[in-house]
Design a protein around this motif. Structure first.
Motif, mmCIF file in Angstrom:
data_model
loop_
_atom_site.group_PDB
_atom_site.id
_atom_site.type_symbol
_atom_site.label_atom_id
_atom_site.label_comp_id
_atom_site.label_asym_id
_atom_site.label_seq_id
_atom_site.Cartn_x
_atom_site.Cartn_y
_atom_site.Cartn_z
ATOM 1 N N PHE A 1 0.727 -1.430 -0.176
ATOM 2 C CA PHE A 1 -0.173 0.190 -0.058
ATOM 3 C C PHE A 1 0.877 1.225 -0.125
ATOM 4 O O PHE A 1 0.495 2.199 -0.715
ATOM 5 C CB PHE A 1 -0.865 -0.136 1.222
ATOM 6 C CG PHE A 1 -1.864 1.232 1.316
ATOM 7 C CD1 PHE A 1 -2.817 1.184 0.489
ATOM 8 C CD2 PHE A 1 -1.547 2.248 2.032
ATOM 9 C CE1 PHE A 1 -3.922 2.240 0.417
ATOM 10 C CE2 PHE A 1 -2.449 3.139 2.327
ATOM 11 C CZ PHE A 1 -3.648 3.356 1.385
ATOM 12 N N ASP A 2 1.929 1.301 0.667
ATOM 13 C CA ASP A 2 3.006 2.364 0.814
ATOM 14 C C ASP A 2 3.853 2.522 -0.315
ATOM 15 O O ASP A 2 4.489 3.531 -0.370
ATOM 16 C CB ASP A 2 3.469 2.459 2.030
ATOM 17 C CG ASP A 2 2.467 2.653 3.274
ATOM 18 O OD1 ASP A 2 1.409 3.198 3.035
ATOM 19 O OD2 ASP A 2 2.587 2.209 4.512
ATOM 20 N N LYS B 1 2.947 8.511 -3.374
ATOM 21 C CA LYS B 1 2.193 9.526 -3.014
ATOM 22 C C LYS B 1 0.829 9.246 -2.732
ATOM 23 O O LYS B 1 0.083 8.049 -2.745
ATOM 24 C CB LYS B 1 2.313 10.755 -4.100
ATOM 25 C CG LYS B 1 3.789 11.029 -4.600
ATOM 26 C CD LYS B 1 4.328 11.588 -3.544
ATOM 27 C CE LYS B 1 5.750 12.256 -4.481
ATOM 28 N NZ LYS B 1 6.925 11.903 -3.623
ATOM 29 N N ASN B 2 -0.012 10.451 -1.957
ATOM 30 C CA ASN B 2 -1.286 10.306 -1.268
ATOM 31 C C ASN B 2 -2.203 9.799 -2.686
ATOM 32 O O ASN B 2 -3.143 9.045 -2.556
ATOM 33 C CB ASN B 2 -1.904 11.281 -0.820
ATOM 34 C CG ASN B 2 -1.184 10.923 0.767
ATOM 35 O OD1 ASN B 2 -1.018 10.209 1.246
ATOM 36 N ND2 ASN B 2 -1.164 12.345 1.207
ATOM 37 N N ARG C 1 -4.809 6.369 -3.306
ATOM 38 C CA ARG C 1 -6.240 6.699 -3.428
ATOM 39 C C ARG C 1 -6.725 6.003 -4.834
ATOM 40 O O ARG C 1 -7.820 5.532 -4.672
ATOM 41 C CB ARG C 1 -6.698 8.014 -3.763
ATOM 42 C CG ARG C 1 -6.815 8.784 -2.512
ATOM 43 C CD ARG C 1 -7.449 10.193 -2.625
ATOM 44 N NE ARG C 1 -6.631 11.302 -3.480
ATOM 45 C CZ ARG C 1 -5.868 12.228 -2.927
ATOM 46 N NH1 ARG C 1 -5.666 12.115 -1.753
ATOM 47 N NH2 ARG C 1 -5.279 12.870 -3.787
ATOM 48 N N ALA C 2 -5.761 5.939 -5.632
ATOM 49 C CA ALA C 2 -6.066 5.179 -7.112
ATOM 50 C C ALA C 2 -6.233 3.727 -6.806
ATOM 51 O O ALA C 2 -6.911 3.108 -7.269
ATOM 52 C CB ALA C 2 -5.061 5.643 -8.129
ATOM 53 N N GLU D 1 -11.746 -1.388 -4.693
ATOM 54 C CA GLU D 1 -12.981 -1.320 -4.524
ATOM 55 C C GLU D 1 -13.803 -1.894 -5.784
ATOM 56 O O GLU D 1 -14.744 -2.482 -5.834
ATOM 57 C CB GLU D 1 -13.521 0.214 -4.140
ATOM 58 C CG GLU D 1 -15.091 -0.011 -3.767
ATOM 59 C CD GLU D 1 -15.302 -0.481 -2.485
ATOM 60 O OE1 GLU D 1 -16.705 -0.995 -2.545
ATOM 61 O OE2 GLU D 1 -14.642 -0.715 -1.706
ATOM 62 N N ALA D 2 -13.514 -1.212 -6.962
ATOM 63 C CA ALA D 2 -14.026 -1.620 -8.283
ATOM 64 C C ALA D 2 -13.886 -3.175 -8.593
ATOM 65 O O ALA D 2 -14.843 -3.835 -8.862
ATOM 66 C CB ALA D 2 -13.322 -0.947 -9.457
ATOM 67 N N ASN D 3 -12.845 -3.672 -8.314
ATOM 68 C CA ASN D 3 -12.715 -5.145 -8.218
ATOM 69 C C ASN D 3 -13.659 -5.907 -7.206
ATOM 70 O O ASN D 3 -14.024 -6.842 -7.738
ATOM 71 C CB ASN D 3 -11.251 -5.527 -7.907
ATOM 72 C CG ASN D 3 -10.084 -5.450 -8.921
ATOM 73 O OD1 ASN D 3 -10.670 -4.974 -10.148
ATOM 74 N ND2 ASN D 3 -8.972 -5.134 -8.594
#
Length: 155
Positions: free
Chosen positions: A17-18, A128-129, A133-134, A140-142
């Motif tokens: 994630f990071d 980056k932030n 978010r992307a 979420e779409a998956n």
């Protein structure tokens, strides 16, 4: 056997994630007797751990291995700095890569391979932030697509 295969005991989910993970390397660990017993029980956390290169050697810090329950006075320190076993070429390449802007070495997962504890480490560039978010939107779409397929298959 491909990298990262074996019985996975701990995984650093926050690393994906990071960071954008560009390269992975399998490393061995120098452990005490009670440490490997705790690792085999799955009592290890990689969440806040990081890897440093000092004096031509790779070290992992903040990796938490719980004390062994049946251990006695010879039990280990849970947050001890542990040495990673890598080839000199790999360490030199990692040192060069880390000097580039925004790159770091992060532990990804720990597993047992052929009876030995191995650590999969990755060379990552910080996100980056807006990148995070992307990733969340894509995740979420998956999920939504999986729910729709599951609902369709139920009928």
């Amino acid at each position: 056997m491909p990298k990262g295969s074996g019985k996975v005991l701990a995984q650093n989910k926050k690393a994906g994630f990071d960071y954008f993970i560009e390269e992975t390397i399998e490393a061995g660990l120098v452990l005490n007797g009670t440490e490997i017993k705790s690792i085999r029980q799955g009592k290890v956390q990689l969440k806040d751990s990081f890897i440093l290169i000092r004096n031509g050697e790779a070290w992992i810090s903040n990796m938490h291995i719980n004390t062994y329950e049946q251990g006695n006075i010879f039990n280990h320190d849970p947050l001890r700095v542990r040495k990673l076993l890598l080839h000199k070429k790999q360490i030199n390449q990692l040192r060069v890569d880390v000097k580039r802007d925004g790159y770091t070495i992060v532990p990804l997962k720990m597993y047992i391979k052929d009876g030995y504890a191995k650590l999969l480490i990755g060379l990552g560039k910080g996100k980056k932030n807006y990148d995070k978010r992307a990733d969340l939107k894509k995740k979420e779409a998956n999920r939504e697509m999986a729910r729709a397929v599951k609902a369709k298959n139920q009928f």
